[in-house]
Motif scaffolding. Structure first.
Motif, mmCIF file in Angstrom:
data_model
loop_
_atom_site.group_PDB
_atom_site.id
_atom_site.type_symbol
_atom_site.label_atom_id
_atom_site.label_comp_id
_atom_site.label_asym_id
_atom_site.label_seq_id
_atom_site.Cartn_x
_atom_site.Cartn_y
_atom_site.Cartn_z
ATOM 1 N N VAL A 4 0.863 -1.160 -0.100
ATOM 2 C CA VAL A 4 -0.034 -0.091 -0.208
ATOM 3 C C VAL A 4 1.030 1.315 -0.033
ATOM 4 N N ALA A 5 1.831 1.286 0.677
ATOM 5 C CA ALA A 5 2.750 2.394 0.732
ATOM 6 C C ALA A 5 3.346 2.609 -0.557
ATOM 7 N N LEU A 6 3.756 1.626 -1.326
ATOM 8 C CA LEU A 6 4.082 1.941 -2.708
ATOM 9 C C LEU A 6 3.241 2.428 -3.661
ATOM 10 N N ASN A 7 2.030 1.837 -3.390
ATOM 11 C CA ASN A 7 0.921 2.408 -4.211
ATOM 12 C C ASN A 7 0.489 3.821 -3.934
ATOM 13 N N VAL A 8 0.579 4.097 -2.694
ATOM 14 C CA VAL A 8 0.211 5.430 -2.501
ATOM 15 C C VAL A 8 1.227 6.643 -2.720
#
Length: 134
Positions: free
Chosen positions: A95-99
């Protein structure tokens, strides 16, 4: 006419989803993304170059009418958003990469979206019926 559900309910729901996703992340998640910038570069290259190229190929393959082709190219050039982050969370992705990708791509889209769309408008010779200003 717009319903109250789409004008009030949907933005509130998206805000709650973003808040929930944000609360599940820590600074260490973003530090990890910062330590591995190659993943960000590869993903941005795929979103900014590969996705529009594949879309252009599909538009030509299916011989779509110009307005539909331009609409497809516009969608391919658009950055991801809240729902992409939600799906990443639901399927236990990074999720951090996606955000991070959503934030960077949203800034780059200021230039890339009009560029890709205007190239599509020029290619499909629809200058008289569709326009997008830089």
């Amino acid at each position: 006419m717009d319903s109250a559900l789409s004008t009030v309910g949907l933005p509130i729901a998206l805000g709650i989803i973003m808040l929930g996703l944000g609360l599940s992340l820590t600074l260490d998640d973003f530090r990890r993304v910062g330590r591995h910038p190659r993943a960000v570069v590869v993903a941005l290259a795929c979103q900014l170059l590969l996705l529009p190229a594949v879309c252009f190929g599909l538009v030509l393959l299916f011989d779509l009418p110009p307005l539909l082709a331009i609409g497809m190219m516009l969608l391919a050039a658009s950055p991801g958003g809240t729902s992409a982050n939600l799906y990443s969370h639901l399927f236990r992705g990074d999720v951090a990469l996606n955000v991070t990708l959503t934030a960077i791509n949203s800034i780059i889209a200021i230039v890339s979206l009009p560029l890709i769309t205007n190239l599509a408008i020029a290619y499909f010779d629809a200058d008289s019926s569709v326009s997008l200003q830089f």
